[in-house]
Design a protein around this motif. Structure first.
Motif, PDB file in Angstrom:
ATOM      1  N   VAL A 180      14.256   8.996  10.934  1.00  0.00           N
ATOM      2  CA  VAL A 180      14.800   9.413   9.637  1.00  0.00           C
ATOM      3  C   VAL A 180      15.852  10.489   9.832  1.00  0.00           C
ATOM      4  CG1 VAL A 180      14.235  10.397   7.387  1.00  0.00           C
ATOM      5  CG2 VAL A 180      12.651   8.800   8.472  1.00  0.00           C
ATOM      6  N   ARG A 181      15.580  11.446  10.716  1.00  0.00           N
ATOM      7  CA  ARG A 181      16.553  12.510  10.958  1.00  0.00           C
ATOM      8  C   ARG A 181      17.859  11.946  11.526  1.00  0.00           C
ATOM      9  NH1 ARG A 181      12.008  14.968  13.416  1.00  0.00           N
ATOM     10  NH2 ARG A 181      13.037  14.882  15.468  1.00  0.00           N
ATOM     11  N   ASP A 182      17.714  10.994  12.421  1.00  0.00           N
ATOM     12  CA  ASP A 182      18.926  10.389  12.990  1.00  0.00           C
ATOM     13  C   ASP A 182      19.716   9.652  11.929  1.00  0.00           C
ATOM     14  OD1 ASP A 182      18.106  11.391  15.402  1.00  0.00           O
ATOM     15  OD2 ASP A 182      17.219   9.495  16.103  1.00  0.00           O
ATOM     16  N   GLU A 183      19.030   8.906  11.091  1.00  0.00           N
ATOM     17  CA  GLU A 183      19.724   8.155  10.039  1.00  0.00           C
ATOM     18  C   GLU A 183      20.390   9.097   9.044  1.00  0.00           C
ATOM     19  OE1 GLU A 183      20.903   4.536   8.204  1.00  0.00           O
ATOM     20  OE2 GLU A 183      19.927   4.932  10.128  1.00  0.00           O
ATOM     21  N   LYS A 236       0.296   9.827  -4.049  1.00  0.00           N
ATOM     22  CA  LYS A 236      -0.936  10.596  -3.889  1.00  0.00           C
ATOM     23  C   LYS A 236      -2.086   9.754  -3.345  1.00  0.00           C
ATOM     24  CE  LYS A 236      -4.235  13.408  -6.514  1.00  0.00           C
ATOM     25  NZ  LYS A 236      -4.590  13.950  -7.842  1.00  0.00           N
ATOM     26  N   GLU A 237      -2.195   8.507  -3.804  1.00  0.00           N
ATOM     27  CA  GLU A 237      -3.336   7.690  -3.402  1.00  0.00           C
ATOM     28  C   GLU A 237      -3.280   7.309  -1.934  1.00  0.00           C
ATOM     29  OE1 GLU A 237      -5.359   3.328  -4.357  1.00  0.00           O
ATOM     30  OE2 GLU A 237      -3.797   4.136  -5.664  1.00  0.00           O
ATOM     31  N   THR A 238      -2.122   6.836  -1.465  1.00  0.00           N
ATOM     32  CA  THR A 238      -2.002   6.388  -0.078  1.00  0.00           C
ATOM     33  C   THR A 238      -1.563   7.496   0.864  1.00  0.00           C
ATOM     34  OG1 THR A 238       0.284   5.692  -0.468  1.00  0.00           O
ATOM     35  CG2 THR A 238      -1.454   4.057  -0.842  1.00  0.00           C
ATOM     36  N   CYS A 239      -1.138   8.654   0.318  1.00  0.00           N
ATOM     37  CA  CYS A 239      -0.627   9.773   1.133  1.00  0.00           C
ATOM     38  C   CYS A 239       0.581   9.340   1.957  1.00  0.00           C
ATOM     39  CB  CYS A 239      -1.720  10.339   2.033  1.00  0.00           C
ATOM     40  SG  CYS A 239      -3.118  11.017   1.139  1.00  0.00           S
ATOM     41  N   LEU A 240       1.394   8.486   1.376  1.00  0.00           N
ATOM     42  CA  LEU A 240       2.616   8.026   2.036  1.00  0.00           C
ATOM     43  C   LEU A 240       3.839   8.658   1.375  1.00  0.00           C
ATOM     44  CD1 LEU A 240       1.860   4.213   2.469  1.00  0.00           C
ATOM     45  CD2 LEU A 240       1.668   6.006   4.198  1.00  0.00           C
ATOM     46  N   ILE A 265       9.121   4.832   5.597  1.00  0.00           N
ATOM     47  CA  ILE A 265       7.796   5.148   5.031  1.00  0.00           C
ATOM     48  C   ILE A 265       6.925   5.722   6.139  1.00  0.00           C
ATOM     49  CG2 ILE A 265       5.774   4.219   3.844  1.00  0.00           C
ATOM     50  CD1 ILE A 265       7.796   1.804   3.166  1.00  0.00           C
ATOM     51  N   TRP A 266       6.258   6.829   5.855  1.00  0.00           N
ATOM     52  CA  TRP A 266       5.339   7.442   6.823  1.00  0.00           C
ATOM     53  C   TRP A 266       4.283   8.242   6.057  1.00  0.00           C
ATOM     54  CZ3 TRP A 266       9.855   9.485   5.254  1.00  0.00           C
ATOM     55  CH2 TRP A 266       9.883  10.835   4.916  1.00  0.00           C
ATOM     56  N   SER A 267       3.237   8.634   6.762  1.00  0.00           N
ATOM     57  CA  SER A 267       2.173   9.438   6.144  1.00  0.00           C
ATOM     58  C   SER A 267       2.528  10.908   6.251  1.00  0.00           C
ATOM     59  CB  SER A 267       0.833   9.164   6.844  1.00  0.00           C
ATOM     60  OG  SER A 267      -0.157  10.065   6.375  1.00  0.00           O
ATOM     61  N   HIS A 268       2.574  11.589   5.118  1.00  0.00           N
ATOM     62  CA  HIS A 268       2.908  13.013   5.164  1.00  0.00           C
ATOM     63  C   HIS A 268       1.720  13.857   5.602  1.00  0.00           C
ATOM     64  CE1 HIS A 268       1.953  12.089   0.804  1.00  0.00           C
ATOM     65  NE2 HIS A 268       0.985  12.942   1.104  1.00  0.00           N
ATOM     66  N   LEU A 269       0.547  13.250   5.821  1.00  0.00           N
ATOM     67  CA  LEU A 269      -0.585  13.992   6.377  1.00  0.00           C
ATOM     68  C   LEU A 269      -0.567  14.008   7.899  1.00  0.00           C
ATOM     69  CD1 LEU A 269      -3.564  12.842   4.131  1.00  0.00           C
ATOM     70  CD2 LEU A 269      -2.157  14.879   3.913  1.00  0.00           C
ATOM     71  N   SER A 316       2.175  13.729  13.503  1.00  0.00           N
ATOM     72  CA  SER A 316       3.131  12.985  14.329  1.00  0.00           C
ATOM     73  C   SER A 316       3.729  11.869  13.489  1.00  0.00           C
ATOM     74  CB  SER A 316       2.432  12.410  15.566  1.00  0.00           C
ATOM     75  OG  SER A 316       1.794  13.427  16.300  1.00  0.00           O
ATOM     76  N   PRO A 317       4.619  12.204  12.562  1.00  0.00           N
ATOM     77  CA  PRO A 317       5.112  11.190  11.622  1.00  0.00           C
ATOM     78  C   PRO A 317       5.928  10.085  12.284  1.00  0.00           C
ATOM     79  CG  PRO A 317       6.355  13.223  11.405  1.00  0.00           C
ATOM     80  CD  PRO A 317       5.222  13.527  12.323  1.00  0.00           C
ATOM     81  N   SER A 318       6.485  10.364  13.449  1.00  0.00           N
ATOM     82  CA  SER A 318       7.320   9.347  14.087  1.00  0.00           C
ATOM     83  C   SER A 318       6.510   8.184  14.625  1.00  0.00           C
ATOM     84  CB  SER A 318       8.121   9.987  15.225  1.00  0.00           C
ATOM     85  OG  SER A 318       8.973  11.003  14.729  1.00  0.00           O
ATOM     86  N   LYS A 319       5.203   8.397  14.828  1.00  0.00           N
ATOM     87  CA  LYS A 319       4.374   7.362  15.440  1.00  0.00           C
ATOM     88  C   LYS A 319       4.293   6.106  14.583  1.00  0.00           C
ATOM     89  CE  LYS A 319       1.159   9.612  18.587  1.00  0.00           C
ATOM     90  NZ  LYS A 319      -0.236  10.051  18.787  1.00  0.00           N
TER      91      LYS A 319
END
Length: 1313
Positions: A82-85, A106-110, A121-125, A128-131
């Motif tokens: 995301v940072r690169d884009e 809120k429900e999926t924490c995405l 799309i990534w999990s903000h919890l 290691s969001p890049s994984k």
């Protein structure tokens, strides 16, 4: 702008941030004019995450607790892709035109961001969001605007909803909230293009389906993008008709029950339409379900202002979220320009939308909502709507345009309207009554703000649910986020803002709850600066009074408010609030707890803690204490006890220090590095040095004598360090064994991040991250191995999230393996803590009344949760290999030992404090018996099943094998009074020597093991064994036999205690209840314990009692013999009385039942029979004198009955008619019952026990020895109806019986023999 309060330093140079600070931009390179001096770093700054952490630790060994509590916290960066884009996108766009769209679910924490034609799309919890970042390409036909010649970017015009297919995330995955299956429905607000991804985590479901919706169409059907259909015609038609008046404002989506990857979405447009989208992998069906929902007729003067408005209907929201996948219908709310509408959508048999009710919130009645047409009020905008998790409370953000009649100046007022369902209203069907009511008066957020245009107002969004409880968050279109917090009858605002070049705040959500309680802190998704959080304390301490300004980035309409804000910030910086009270309104108990926690820390405490830190630092450098005790005492360091004690806080900071060098690693790299172990050992060494400092400075002595709880907590910190170090070694061992088993050289990292222990570490770390937002940008494993003081969380997570760690759908062998791994982990922790305590016992205070941390309920519950799961595996599985069962039994045995030790410690502490602990004892006993019995049952099964698994000799007998295998189990049972297991083992191996040894060694609150053995022998009717065994345990047997008199007399005879044996036999023979109450409770079969069954048994016991009394040869033995003889005669009287009774009366009674004397007398009086009447006097004669005194009324009844049995009137008449002589009169009176009764009770041959009848009831008054004149037989006879005529004859009969014996009569009904 107004921002959270900042503590300002008098030294400006000292307050200047370093050039690479993530808080303040580089002064020398600020090329952007008018850039704010506060905010967040730009995403292109090097190592953003490291800089953010440096902000927390200040690039020194500074503690996390030293961070400014009123500042927001950086918790996570964007995925690298995301940072690169973003960087590429920003370079290709002119500054100010490079807007990016994004949001949080809120429900999926995405979280999601759209950049160019890509959706990320990534999990903000995740730390290691890049994984697990998902990248989706937006279809080109949805990005090209056919109405314009140039390619216009619509990145900010997308509405997106997630559809959660993963049921486990709703039910079982509450710990990590990992969404493994989700679909996406999104639409463009301007072009009204709809895109659907069935499943973004599945390759088969990642192909999008699109639909182009035209404004004049009521129904549209589309197909997948990769199909053969050409959407150009449809798109051109849509683009031409897409104007501002019919753009989409809100979108919601839901999974369709009992369908595979099919969802239903709803969208409302500005022209008053409600659209329904049926989204399937094969295509999207669009249908207009409502039109003209904005009712203009309700607005008389202002109706024209809403015509063609692009803002209404405003927002859609589900009433309940999340929902069950099995729900056949759902309800949703829609906010219009003046009312809240409630709809119901049914999914079966066909999707159908129907309106249930509507509630006007802008009207003439202020009780229903907001009253319009007030003086100075020009226009009202309901902007957004939110509903709580229970679907009961609705919150509406409202903006009101007003004009001051005095100054003629215009301003905007922002407020919150809170509605709730009325009690008793059924809102499940069509409702024609009011269903909503005001929950509280309208809460004004900003009374006088600058006037904004309509575009800005409609860009505002409302969020609810974050901490502090009851707070709300308002997002504005230009990128600010403001938290509104109602406290002490006033509203306080906390605004999160970013520098202009750092982008906007795209969306906000709340950290999900880690338990069944309320949600966590507010988290914010920014456009370029990652994810931030606003701690609860920051809102409470940093909130300011509402200034006269907008919720946007623009300046205040009243410049004087800046000084007012500074005064408020100064107040907030030194805020030490009193205890929160009911003034806080509806904020809840959570707010009280937070404010209470803040109030406990004073500047005096901080000074004492700083002094202690400096003195300890000097000790580490020099080894000298230099009057530290006196300095600390004068500073008040010993004034607090418990967790607020400065020594306790310093100890906690030592073991909870965050390692800076861990921040460059993630996941398995953390565990594979030796620095983790080294860091823990460094903490342990430093903590030991802290203990040495306390001892040398004599602070330890002070704490040990006056603040035992504080010292215990400090020592427990050492216990927890030892436990987590042992856990780290166990993790290494597990990983090493797993990698060796796989045989692959590349499996080391995979072995590190697999297994139940790894999952447990992730759950505990995730829970700590959510509870402490300062740790959100750290890895779960890093947090776990750093937050040592919260080691109890391991047991809490085992109790709450074991279903996540061990999935019941896994193979049975895997479940057993993971259960054993968790058992090893918790056993290692607790045993390490116990070992530390034993090795350092001289450091500990007096333990009386103090409960160790591993004896707390949270630890006990966690241990029992694992143990009960292992029990379930043991008892509920069939066909399992013996080796697996043997391994499971071995682990459960060790875990049971630790669990029972923990329970014993908790019970001892409660008993020392004098607290009620019966409930805990019962729980302890029940769980002990459950564990030990199941374990022994499985050991016996293993012995019977085969010897090869057990590593024992094949030629050995089963008893010897069982003896070896149960040695540890027997030791556990012996320590924890598991008598049933001890008895079973002794019986099964047939070892009487072992049984006797255990009886000698084992004693307890339930009378010891010997009592239990006697009970078992008694229940089995093995009386001879019981008594022979009792010869060796005479004292214990005596205690047991006190409750079992049927055997007590035998033991007393053995001891030559004849008098006691006689008394026992006597009592036993006359006992009314054949079995004791204790025996009755323990035996379900009364015949099994019944020793006395017939009157003959009672006679036998009385005769035995008589023999024992004769053998006694004491002074009172003669009296005992008389009493026994009397009771034998009463038993014989009972037999005779029952024989004389009429058949119908006798059949009502059990012939073997023992009647009490008074019952026998009453039986005699019930039947008019001369023989029974005399038997009643016989019973009185053989009872005691006290009985006759206490039943004098019954004795009087016997005399009245005796007088009634003869016709005295006839006798009197016959004596007159026949002229009886004295001789004839005496002869006739001898046959009367009165004569015979008098002779039995008062005659020369009368026999009684103790005192005679004369003492209780004399014949004549002149011979009475009592004071009352009416206590005599004569007085009783005077009440007879024939006494006036035949009184002389009656008195003659009783006096004649006194001086003459009735044996001269031919028939002797009074004979006893």
């Amino acid at each position: 702008m107004f921002s959270p309060g900042i503590k300002r330093s008098s030294n400006r140079k000292a307050a200047t941030a370093p050039p690479d600070s993530p808080v303040t931009p580089v002064p020398d390179h600020n090329l952007i004019p008018n850039r704010p001096s506060t905010g967040t770093p730009t995403p292109w700054a090097p190592r953003l995450s490291v800089l953010a952490r440096t902000q927390l630790t200040n690039k020194s060994d500074k503690k996390v607790s030293d961070v400014d509590p009123i500042k927001p916290v950086y918790v996570g960066e964007f995925p690298e892709i995301v940072r690169d884009e973003q960087a590429n996108f920003l370079r290709s766009h002119i500054h100010g035109d490079a807007s990016i769209s994004g949001g949080m679910d809120k429900e999926t924490c995405l979280s999601w961001i759209i950049c160019r034609n890509r959706l990320f799309i990534w999990s903000h919890l995740s730390s290691s969001p890049s994984k697990n970042c998902v990248v989706l390409e937006l279809p080109l036909n949805c990005l090209v605007d056919g109405a314009n010649s140039k390619n216009e970017y619509h990145g900010t015009n997308w509405l997106l909803c997630f559809v959660n297919w993963d049921r486990t995330s709703r039910e079982r995955n509450k710990a990590l909230r990992i969404c493994k299956s989700a679909g996406i429905v999104m639409c463009n607000q301007k072009t009204r293009a709809v895109i659907y991804w069935p499943d973004i985590y599945n390759e088969c479901g990642s192909a999008p389906v699109t639909s182009m919706l035209a404004s004049d169409e009521s129904e549209v059907t589309s197909s997948p993008v990769d199909g053969q259909s050409n959407p150009d015609r449809q798109w051109q038609h849509s683009a031409i008709n897409s104007t501002g008046s019919n753009s989409f404002n809100s979108l919601i989506a839901s999974a369709l029950p009992s369908s595979h990857h099919v969802s239903v979405a709803l969208a409302c447009s500005s022209n008053g339409e409600l659209w329904h989208f049926y989204c399937a992998p094969t295509g999207i069906q669009c249908r207009k379900v409502y039109q003209d929902m904005v009712d203009l007729s309700s607005h008389s003067n202002d109706s024209s202002q809403f015509v063609g408005s692009k803002g209404y209907p405003r927002s859609l929201i589900w009433r309940f979220s999340p929902h069950s996948m099995e729900d056949s219908n759902r309800q949703f709310f829609l906010l219009t320009n003046h009312e809240i509408q409630c709809f119901s959508i049914s999914f079966h048999p066909d999707v159908n939308v129907s309106r249930m009710w509507s509630h006007e919130i802008v009207g003439t009645d202020s009780d229903l909502g907001i009253k319009k047409d007030l003086a100075g009020q020009k226009r009202i905008w309901p902007l957004d709507l939110q509903v709580d998790d229970h679907g009961k409370i609705i919150t509406v953000l409202v903006a009101t345009f007003c004009k001051d009649r005095v100054s003629s100046s215009s301003y905007t007022q922002y407020s919150l309207l809170t509605m709730q369902y009325k009690s008793g209203v059924n809102a499940t069907s069509d409702v024609h009554e009011r269903v909503l009511e005001k929950k509280a008066p309208i809460q004004v957020i900003i009374p006088k703000a600058r006037v904004e245009d309509e575009d800005f107002l409609f860009s505002m969004r409302l969020r609810i649910g974050g901490r502090p409880s009851g707070s709300t968050l308002i997002l504005s279109g230009d990128g600010t986020a403001t938290v509104s917090h109602y406290f002490r009858n006033s509203t306080r605002l906390y605004q999160f803002d970013l520098p202009y070049d750092a982008g906007k705040v795209l969306d906000a959500s709340v950290l999900p709850s880690t338990s069944d309680g309320e949600d966590g802190a507010w988290i914010l998704l920014t456009e370029k600066a990652g994810i931030w959080a606003i701690p609860e304390k920051a809102v409470v301490l940093g909130g300011v009074e509402p200034p006269e300004r907008s919720l946007s980035r623009k300046g205040s309409s009243n410049e004087g408010s800046t000084q007012e804000e500074r005064r408020n910030l100064t107040f907030a910086g030194n805020f030490a609030p009193r205890r929160a009270s009911s003034e806080a309104g509806d904020a809840g108990d959570r707010k009280k707890a937070v404010m209470g926690g803040i109030a406990r820390r004073t500047s005096h405490d901080e000074e004492s803690e700083a002094l202690l830190g400096q003195l300890f630092h000097d000790f580490l450098l020099t080894g000298q204490v230099d009057a530290s005790y006196e300095k600390l005492r004068s500073s008040g360091a010993f004034e607090r006890d418990g967790e607020t004690n400065v020594f306790t806080r310093t100890s906690k900071s030592i073991i909870d220090t965050l390692a800076k060098h861990w921040t460059t690693t993630r996941g398995a790299e953390i565990l594979s590095m030796t620095m983790v172990y080294n860091q823990l050992k460094d903490k342990q060494e430093k903590h030991q040095r802290f203990l040495q400092f306390l001892a040398l400075s004599k602070c330890h002595e002070e704490l040990c004598s006056k603040q035992r709880q504080s010292l215990l907590t400090i020592m427990e910190h050492g216990e927890k360090l030892a436990g987590i170090i042992q856990l780290r070694e166990l993790q290494n061992l597990i990983s090493h064994n797993r990698s060796n088993m796989s045989g692959s050289p590349h499996s080391s990292s995979e072995a590190q991040i697999s297994g139940a222990l790894w999952d447990l570490i992730q759950v505990v770390g995730e829970r700590a991250r959510r509870n402490t937002v300062l740790l959100m940008d750290r890895d779960n494993a890093e947090v776990f191995y750093s937050k040592v003081s919260d080691l109890e969380e391991v047991f809490y997570c085992l109790d709450s999230y074991l279903a996540y760690i061990i999935n019941e759908e896994q193979p049975l062998e895997i479940q057993i393996q993971r259960a054993c791994e968790l058992s090893n982990a918790v056993v290692s922790i607790v045993r390490s803590a116990m070992l530390y305590r034993n090795e350092h016992h001289m450091w500990y205070p007096l333990s009386q009344g103090l409960t160790s941390w591993y004896c707390q309920p949270v630890v006990r519950n966690g241990l029992w949760r694992v143990a009960s799961f292992m029990l379930q595996l043991l008892n509920g599985t069939f066909g399992l290999e013996l080796s697996a069962k043997s391994d499971l039994c071995a682990h459960l045995e060790v875990l049971a030992e630790v669990l029972l030790e923990v329970y014993a410690g908790a019970i001892t502490a409660k008993a020392d404090r004098g607290e009620e602990h019966k409930g805990m004892l019962d729980e302890y006993w029940n769980r002990r018996d459950s564990l030990l019995d199941s374990l022994y049952k499985q050991v016996k099964y293993l012995v019977e099943g085969g010897h090869r698994v057990l590593n024992v000799g094949i030629d050995e007998p089963d008893e010897e094998i069982l003896r070896k295998l149960t040695s540890n189990l027997l030791s556990i049972a012996k320590r924890h009074e598991g008598y049933n297991t001890m008895w079973s083992i002794c019986c099964d191996i047939n070892d009487s020597v072992l049984l006797r040894n255990l009886m000698h060694e084992s004693t307890g609150p339930k009378r010891g093991f010997s009592y239990f053995v006697f009970e078992q022998l008694y229940d089995k009717r093995q009386f001879s064994k019981l008594l022979r065994l009792g010869e060796e345990f005479q004292e214990e047997l005596s205690i047991f036999l006190k409750h079992h008199r049927d055997l007590l007399w035998l033991h007393e005879l053995f001891l030559h205690q004849f008098s006691s044996a006689s008394e026992t036999l006597h009592v036993l023979a006359l006992s009314q209840n054949e079995i004791s109450s204790s025996e009755a409770e323990e035996s379900s079969d009364p015949e099994h314990n019944r020793f006395i069954t017939t009157l003959a048994d009672r006679k036998r016991l009385l005769n035995l009692s008589k023999i024992a009394a004769m053998a006694d040869k004491t002074t009172d033995s003669e009296t005992k013999l008389k009493r026994i003889e009397a009771d034998l005669k009463i038993l014989k009287l009972q037999e005779e009385i029952l024989k004389v009774l009429p058949a119908n009366e006798a059949n009502q009674y059990d012939g073997e039942r023992l009647f009490r004397p008074e019952e026998l007398i009453e039986l005699c009086l019930k039947v008019q029979n001369p023989e029974l009447a005399l038997r009643a006097f016989d019973v009185f004669a053989w009872t005691s004198s006290s009985f006759r005194r206490s039943h004098r009324n019954l004795l009087e009844g016997c005399w009245k009955n005796a007088a009634d049995l003869d016709d005295w009137g006839q006798l009197h008449q016959a004596s007159k008619d026949e002229g009886w002589s004295d001789e004839e009169t005496l002869q006739q009176l001898r046959y009367t019952v009165l004569f015979q009764a008098s002779s039995r009770c008062y005659g020369p041959s009368a026999e009684t026990i103790e005192e005679g009848f004369d003492v209780v009831l004399p014949l004549r008054n002149e011979n009475s020895e009592v004071s009352a004149l009416d206590f005599s037989v004569e007085a009783i006879l005077m009440q007879h109806k024939d006494f006036p005529d035949a009184g002389k004859l009656m008195l003659t009969a009783i006096m004649l019986g006194r001086v003459q014996d009735n044996t001269k009569v031919g028939e002797d009904p009074s004979s006893m023999e």
